[in-house]
Enzyme design. Structure first.
Site, PDB file in Angstrom:
ATOM      1  CB  SER A  36      -0.864   0.059   1.259  1.00  0.00           C
ATOM      2  OG  SER A  36      -1.785  -0.981   1.272  1.00  0.00           O
ATOM      3  CG  HIS A  89      -4.905  -6.949  -0.173  1.00  0.00           C
ATOM      4  ND1 HIS A  89      -4.774  -6.065  -1.213  1.00  0.00           N
ATOM      5  CD2 HIS A  89      -3.928  -6.638   0.717  1.00  0.00           C
ATOM      6  CE1 HIS A  89      -3.763  -5.251  -0.964  1.00  0.00           C
ATOM      7  NE2 HIS A  89      -3.224  -5.582   0.198  1.00  0.00           N
ATOM      8  CE1 TYR A  91      -8.588  -5.289   0.883  1.00  0.00           C
ATOM      9  CE2 TYR A  91      -6.948  -6.011   2.481  1.00  0.00           C
ATOM     10  CZ  TYR A  91      -7.352  -5.143   1.483  1.00  0.00           C
ATOM     11  OH  TYR A  91      -6.522  -4.140   1.076  1.00  0.00           O
ATOM     12  CB  ALA A 119       1.362  -0.481   4.869  1.00  0.00           C
ATOM     13  CG  HIS A 253      -6.677   2.527   3.277  1.00  0.00           C
ATOM     14  ND1 HIS A 253      -5.727   1.546   3.529  1.00  0.00           N
ATOM     15  CD2 HIS A 253      -6.562   2.797   1.954  1.00  0.00           C
ATOM     16  CE1 HIS A 253      -5.097   1.244   2.416  1.00  0.00           C
ATOM     17  NE2 HIS A 253      -5.579   1.999   1.443  1.00  0.00           N
TER      18      HIS A 253
HETATM   19  N1  HPA Z   1      -3.903  -3.408  10.856  1.00  0.00           N
HETATM   20  C1  HPA Z   1      -3.957  -4.190   9.761  1.00  0.00           C
HETATM   21  N2  HPA Z   1      -3.399  -3.886   8.610  1.00  0.00           N
HETATM   22  C2  HPA Z   1      -2.723  -2.725   8.539  1.00  0.00           C
HETATM   23  C3  HPA Z   1      -2.607  -1.859   9.630  1.00  0.00           C
HETATM   24  C4  HPA Z   1      -3.237  -2.224  10.859  1.00  0.00           C
HETATM   25  O1  HPA Z   1      -3.185  -1.517  11.875  1.00  0.00           O
HETATM   26  N3  HPA Z   1      -1.874  -0.794   9.222  1.00  0.00           N
HETATM   27  C5  HPA Z   1      -1.547  -1.020   7.921  1.00  0.00           C
HETATM   28  N4  HPA Z   1      -2.059  -2.196   7.507  1.00  0.00           N
END
Ligand code: HPA
Length: 283
Positions: A36, A89, A91, A119, A253
């Site tokens: 990301s 992903h 999801y 990330a 996000h």
């Molecule tokens: N949780 C899950 N996925 C993530 C997060 C988080 O806090 N930060 C960036 N991706």
């Protein structure tokens, strides 16, 4: 997955592999997956051949915001590389097999090193937003595994070892490059949840007890498949935020993307340095 579906999947992987290897014309030494907001690494690639995912037969399209959806193949300081600008992903609604389709293609193409970036949320206060962390191990809490179903024995073993998944020599190389580039690189264990909802505060407390440092929604399925195919694995995570419940504010996000934007330069230097030094690596 039935034997028939499995054979079809295999055929799709093979068609995609033929397509990308013909389009690119060389075998990349490393495949780098850009997480990301980390797509800018691809801009450092010289003489790029750019292939939108939509042009590759059977390649699933990425829908996550902050992910472009294309392969960029070329050279980083003379080392042939392919970057995935935009990952898939679980999801998004794809199956585990679909999200790891690219990794099968890289393996079949003959790519030696699989290098994932992502990330993540930092699970304890020793990690700050913006920190870069070498992933030394992972915990799979996604509730699924991409190797479910019939095993393709010539792709890899039914029960692949995961104790040595993260390549020790590559980790040492990454730390050397970090030192040389004056980039602070910590070490941590990554725990993967399926998402897409962020974790609850209780889930983060659980993750901490389980021994995790970083939390995210990707990477682990890719690592499992790369390991299955015998690729050498490296993963670097960029902490985007304190994980759920660690501050007063809710998670967004946008916050993740903003922090990644600030870290992009440092991460790009690290990734370019690591890939470039693969050229000098005596194994
Ligand atoms: N949780 C899950 N996925 C993530 C997060 C988080 O806090 N930060 C960036 N991706």
């Amino acid at each position: 997955m039935s034997k028939e579906r499995s054979a079809e999947y295999r055929q799709h992987v093979e068609e995609a592999t033929v397509f990308v290897s013909r389009s690119v014309g060389f075998v990349p030494r490393a495949a780098v997956v850009l997480g990301s907001g980390l797509g800018s690494v691809a801009e450092a690639i010289e003489n790029p051949v750019v292939i939108p995912y939509g042009e590759i037969p059977h390649w699933p399209l990425s829908t996550a915001p902050g992910h472009k959806g294309r392969l960029v193949a070329g050279y980083l300081k003379g080392v042939p590389v392919v970057a995935m600008q935009g990952r898939l992903h679980y999801y998004e609604g794809y199956s585990m097999r679909e999200i790891t389709f690219p990794v099968r293609v890289f393996g079949g193409w003959g790519t030696e090193v699989f290098f994932a970036t992502n990330a993540s949320g930092g699970v304890h206060y020793g990690l700050l937003p913006g920190d870069l962390v070498l992933v030394v191990d992972h915990i799979n809490l996604m509730g699924a595994n991409p190797l479910f179903g019939p095993n393709e024995d010539d792709w890899g073993p039914r029960f692949p070892d995961m104790t040595l998944a993260y390549d020790k020599k590559l980790m040492a190389l990454a730390e050397e490059v970090a030192l040389r580039e004056s980039v602070n690189l910590k070490r941590g264990v990554y725990i993967a949840f399926a998402g897409p909802s962020f974790e609850t505060s209780a889930e983060i407390r659980m993750a901490r007890v389980l021994g995790a440092d970083l939390v995210g929604m990707s990477t682990v399925p890719e690592i499992i498949v790369a390991r299955h195919m015998g690729m050498r694995i490296l993963a670097v995570s960029c902490v985007a935020n304190y994980a759920a419940g660690m501050t007063e504010s809710p998670l967004t996000h946008q916050e993740v993307l903003d922090e990644m934007g600030r870290a992009a330069d440092r991460l790009t230097r690290l990734v370019v340095g690591i890939v470039a030094s693969l050229g000098e690596e005596g194994r």
